[in-house]
Design an enzyme around this catalytic site. Structure first.
Site, PDB file in Angstrom:
ATOM      1  N   LEU A 151       0.687  -1.157  -0.107  1.00 35.39           N
ATOM      2  CA  LEU A 151       0.087  -0.013  -0.029  1.00 35.39           C
ATOM      3  C   LEU A 151       0.840   1.257  -0.024  1.00 35.39           C
ATOM      4  O   LEU A 151       1.018   2.028   0.943  1.00 35.39           O
ATOM      5  CB  LEU A 151      -0.967  -0.096   1.277  1.00 35.39           C
ATOM      6  CG  LEU A 151      -1.992   1.003   1.181  1.00 35.39           C
ATOM      7  CD1 LEU A 151      -3.123   0.601   0.000  1.00 35.39           C
ATOM      8  CD2 LEU A 151      -2.916   1.157   2.476  1.00 35.39           C
ATOM      9  N   ARG A 174       4.835  -4.192   5.635  1.00 39.79           N
ATOM     10  CA  ARG A 174       5.839  -4.484   6.549  1.00 39.79           C
ATOM     11  C   ARG A 174       5.388  -3.884   7.949  1.00 39.79           C
ATOM     12  O   ARG A 174       5.812  -4.570   8.876  1.00 39.79           O
ATOM     13  CB  ARG A 174       7.052  -3.875   6.217  1.00 39.79           C
ATOM     14  CG  ARG A 174       8.066  -4.876   4.960  1.00 39.79           C
ATOM     15  CD  ARG A 174       9.047  -3.924   4.794  1.00 39.79           C
ATOM     16  NE  ARG A 174       8.500  -2.567   3.889  1.00 39.79           N
ATOM     17  CZ  ARG A 174       9.707  -1.665   3.642  1.00 39.79           C
ATOM     18  NH1 ARG A 174      11.108  -1.980   3.967  1.00 39.79           N
ATOM     19  NH2 ARG A 174       9.368  -0.625   3.105  1.00 39.79           N
ATOM     20  N   ARG A 231       6.172  -6.919 -10.285  1.00 40.91           N
ATOM     21  CA  ARG A 231       7.067  -7.592 -10.965  1.00 40.91           C
ATOM     22  C   ARG A 231       6.909  -9.329 -10.862  1.00 40.91           C
ATOM     23  O   ARG A 231       6.158  -9.572  -9.957  1.00 40.91           O
ATOM     24  CB  ARG A 231       8.599  -7.333 -10.331  1.00 40.91           C
ATOM     25  CG  ARG A 231       9.040  -6.010 -10.293  1.00 40.91           C
ATOM     26  CD  ARG A 231       9.608  -5.693 -11.591  1.00 40.91           C
ATOM     27  NE  ARG A 231      10.498  -4.599 -11.807  1.00 40.91           N
ATOM     28  CZ  ARG A 231       9.907  -3.355 -12.000  1.00 40.91           C
ATOM     29  NH1 ARG A 231       8.682  -3.287 -12.489  1.00 40.91           N
ATOM     30  NH2 ARG A 231      10.746  -2.302 -12.407  1.00 40.91           N
ATOM     31  N   GLU A 260       9.905 -12.023 -18.423  1.00 38.69           N
ATOM     32  CA  GLU A 260       9.379 -11.384 -19.919  1.00 38.69           C
ATOM     33  C   GLU A 260      10.571 -10.575 -20.681  1.00 38.69           C
ATOM     34  O   GLU A 260      11.512 -10.495 -20.142  1.00 38.69           O
ATOM     35  CB  GLU A 260       8.473 -10.100 -19.130  1.00 38.69           C
ATOM     36  CG  GLU A 260       9.055  -9.121 -18.339  1.00 38.69           C
ATOM     37  CD  GLU A 260       7.877  -8.065 -17.854  1.00 38.69           C
ATOM     38  OE1 GLU A 260       8.474  -6.803 -17.770  1.00 38.69           O
ATOM     39  OE2 GLU A 260       7.236  -8.600 -17.209  1.00 38.69           O
ATOM     40  N   HIS A 278       3.175  -5.642 -19.962  1.00 39.97           N
ATOM     41  CA  HIS A 278       3.979  -4.618 -19.130  1.00 39.97           C
ATOM     42  C   HIS A 278       3.661  -3.474 -19.265  1.00 39.97           C
ATOM     43  O   HIS A 278       4.536  -2.718 -19.535  1.00 39.97           O
ATOM     44  CB  HIS A 278       5.412  -4.952 -18.886  1.00 39.97           C
ATOM     45  CG  HIS A 278       6.221  -4.575 -17.774  1.00 39.97           C
ATOM     46  ND1 HIS A 278       7.287  -5.021 -17.158  1.00 39.97           N
ATOM     47  CD2 HIS A 278       5.670  -3.543 -16.833  1.00 39.97           C
ATOM     48  CE1 HIS A 278       7.537  -4.356 -16.017  1.00 39.97           C
ATOM     49  NE2 HIS A 278       6.625  -3.561 -15.909  1.00 39.97           N
TER      50      HIS A 278
END
Length: 312
Positions: A151, A174, A231, A260, A278
């Site tokens: 977030l 975290r 990612r 990719e 992407h």
């Protein structure tokens, strides 16, 4: 002040507006166009004071004894060895904020596309199937719970848009963010178990590699859907593919992949996935702003001013 006598290294192709701006201000050497990388670096390396772009490893930093700054094109800087940069007293910048809206918009678009099977609906009409059969009934976002992994700036924009779609937002990170109204989870498996959707928008790198493990995917379950706009390395891609095939995971909308642009062909046969090349920040408006921020960081550095968006 900028000075055309300042030599910078461009490590990969950049947007035309960014390349033009760099060329107006600096002497640009394009590493990605060099036929002999070693010879090229031996020739220009001693003069290089800055890098524009990513893909910077310790070897490249070592080959540039006068390097002062790496101005990355993108908010994610996992392609840059920041530890090596810090050890060499080299600054690193990225391009945050200017791409928040574009990535958040694509995220919601992918969610709607997956829930309503929009790509399949398009093909259903194009292939002339509509006159002979109904397309079917699918899902919607209204009333569902979306868990956001990461977030941060973009995650908050996704949360705002998800709430506009009448979704309940929770998040994992975290630490809890006291000023955010959403429910915080300190265990990703627990959040996945309680969610209908899991949106991944955390930074890549060693600290988050395969954080969305088989256990997390299994907790998300047969009715759960995953969206990755961060990612590919954050997800156990093999486990995700296996669960999508077996029905252990309800669906996935993926803008990023581990290797990719090489996408595992097994994804192509699945009807419960939406695949995207992407393109999270791929709008003219956003990419122009990203390029301008690359240049602004370089200009500020060489003018001795504070960097607009330093990460190291």
């Amino acid at each position: 002040m900028t000075d055309a006598a300042i030599d910078i290294l461009q490590t990969h192709k950049l947007l035309a507006s960014c390349e033009a701006g760099l060329a107006e201000r600096y002497t640009v050497h394009k590493l990605h166009e060099a036929t002999d990388r070693a010879a090229f670096l031996a020739e220009v390396g001693p003069r290089i004071r800055a890098i524009a772009g990513g893909n910077v490893d310790p070897g490249l930093i070592a080959a540039l004894p006068k390097l002062e700054i790496i101005a990355n094109f993108g908010v994610g800087y996992d392609s840059i060895d920041t530890a090596a940069a810090r050890a060499a007293n080299v600054r690193v910048t990225n391009t945050p904020n200017v791409l928040n809206d574009a990535v958040a918009e694509l995220t919601i678009g992918l969610m709607v596309a997956l829930a309503r099977r929009i790509p399949q609906a398009d093909q259903f009409v194009r292939q002339g199937k509509w006159p002979h059969a109904g397309f079917g009934l699918f899902s919607e976002l209204t009333g569902k719970t979306v868990g956001i992994l990461g977030l941060g700036r973009i995650g908050k924009e996704i949360a705002t848009r998800a709430q506009a779609m009448k979704m309940r937002v929770v998040y994992y990170g975290r630490k809890r963010q006291p000023t955010e109204p959403h429910v915080f989870y300190d265990n990703l498996v627990d959040m996945a178990r309680d969610c209908d959707w899991l949106v991944i928008i955390a930074l890549g790198g060693k600290g988050t590699e395969r954080i969305v493990s088989r256990e997390v995917l299994t907790a998300l379950g047969p009715k759960g859907r995953l969206v990755n706009v961060a990612r590919g390395t954050l997800v156990d891609e093999d486990a995700m593919l296996e669960l999508l095939q077996s029905g252990g995971l309800g669906g996935a909308a993926l803008d990023v992949f581990v290797n990719e642009p090489a996408v595992p062909e097994a994804f192509f046969a699945l009807d419960n996935v939406v695949l995207s090349p992407h393109q999270g920040s791929a709008t003219t408006q956003t990419r122009d702003a990203m390029g301008a921020l690359v240049i602004a960081n370089l200009d500020a550095h060489f003018a001795g001013e504070p960097l607009p968006s330093a990460v190291v």
